[in-house]
Design an enzyme around this catalytic site. Structure first.
Site, PDB file in Angstrom:
ATOM      1  N   LEU A 162       0.823  -1.205   0.000  1.00 42.66           N
ATOM      2  CA  LEU A 162       0.000   0.000   0.000  1.00 42.66           C
ATOM      3  C   LEU A 162       0.857   1.255   0.000  1.00 42.66           C
ATOM      4  O   LEU A 162       0.602   2.204  -0.762  1.00 42.66           O
ATOM      5  CB  LEU A 162      -0.945  -0.006   1.204  1.00 42.66           C
ATOM      6  CG  LEU A 162      -1.867   1.203   1.362  1.00 42.66           C
ATOM      7  CD1 LEU A 162      -2.688   1.441   0.102  1.00 42.66           C
ATOM      8  CD2 LEU A 162      -2.764   1.032   2.583  1.00 42.66           C
ATOM      9  N   TYR A 163       1.886   1.280   0.825  1.00 41.29           N
ATOM     10  CA  TYR A 163       2.769   2.442   0.895  1.00 41.29           C
ATOM     11  C   TYR A 163       3.459   2.674  -0.444  1.00 41.29           C
ATOM     12  O   TYR A 163       3.464   3.795  -0.973  1.00 41.29           O
ATOM     13  CB  TYR A 163       3.799   2.223   2.000  1.00 41.29           C
ATOM     14  CG  TYR A 163       4.761   3.371   2.189  1.00 41.29           C
ATOM     15  CD1 TYR A 163       4.306   4.646   2.505  1.00 41.29           C
ATOM     16  CD2 TYR A 163       6.140   3.179   2.067  1.00 41.29           C
ATOM     17  CE1 TYR A 163       5.191   5.704   2.691  1.00 41.29           C
ATOM     18  CE2 TYR A 163       7.034   4.220   2.258  1.00 41.29           C
ATOM     19  CZ  TYR A 163       6.559   5.479   2.575  1.00 41.29           C
ATOM     20  OH  TYR A 163       7.433   6.518   2.752  1.00 41.29           O
TER      21      TYR A 163
END
Length: 246
Positions: A154-155
């Site tokens: 996600l990051y």
């Protein structure tokens, strides 16, 4: 130093870590600096007070980068108070970290809002105030080029959006004399990712120089790009990562 004398800068997430170091450095180089914060007003005011005590000019503004209206208001207020806006540093970010299967829709939406939508909206609003010589500098991460461990999908995804944004901004705004550059830090010793925290030794070992960077080292590159050194640099990413991506 006074290379940025007469310039106005807005640093999102400027109350801690890389953002605080950037705020202090730009002020030391002569710029009037507005810095945004999400929750900790005391910490943000402390940074602004330190800048003022050192002879600079600073203003702390509450603005969650996930809040589109608050972010635009911070840009407008900075330009109103200081009479313009020359430098935007998109620094505010969140670091979601955990198993892929545990990511919730709420976590996904906030990460996208802060790490991708926020920088876009800030750049959109700030560019309206900028003339020739304007600078839009976004803080990304080396993780978009080298995902070193599980749990960072996600990051990496949300920060990767800054690459396309930076290239697009360079084309959209180059004719107005405004540059856009992405700075990609490697492991940097902040509260978000402390050198002595879990995985710190491993991350340091993955750099060519064998250590974490400091927020001040990232700020030095930002200051260079904000000044005369950044006039002919646009639409690209600059790694400040100690060789993490080598």
């Amino acid at each position: 130093m006074s290379e940025l004398a007469g310039k106005v800068a807005l640093v999102t997430g400027g109350s801690r870590g890389i953002g605080a170091a950037v705020s202090k450095r730009l002020a030391a180089d002569g710029a009037s600096v507005a810095l945004t914060y999400h929750r900790d007003a005391e910490r943000a005011e402390k940074i602004a007070t330190e800048i003022t005590a050192d002879g600079g000019t600073a203003l702390a503004l509450k603005a969650d980068s996930a809040d589109a209206d608050a972010l635009r208001a911070a840009v407008d207020h900075t330009a109103e108070v200081f009479g313009g806006l020359d430098i935007l540093v998109n620094n505010a970010g969140v670091l979601p970290w955990g198993p892929l299967e545990s990511v919730t829709t709420e976590e996904l939406d906030r990460a996208l809002a802060v790490n991708a939508r926020g920088p876009f909206l800030a750049a959109q609003a700030a560019s309206a105030y900028m003339g020739s010589g304007g600078r839009i500098i976004s803080i990304g991460t080396c993780v978009t080029e080298r995902v070193s461990s599980p749990g960072m999908t996600l990051y990496a995804m949300t920060k990767a959006a800054l690459t396309g944004m930076t290239k697009g901004l360079a084309r959209d705004l180059g004719g107005q004399g405004i540059t856009a550059v992405l700075v990609q830090p490697g492991p940097t010793d902040t509260e978000m990712n402390p050198a002595k925290g879990p995985g710190g030794e491993m991350q340091a070992g993955m750099t060519a120089v064998g250590r974490y960077g400091t927020p001040e080292e990232i700020a030095t590159t930002v200051a260079h790009l904000a000044g005369e050194g950044g006039r002919f640099i646009t639409g690209t990413a600059i790694a400040v990562d100690g060789g993490f991506m080598v």
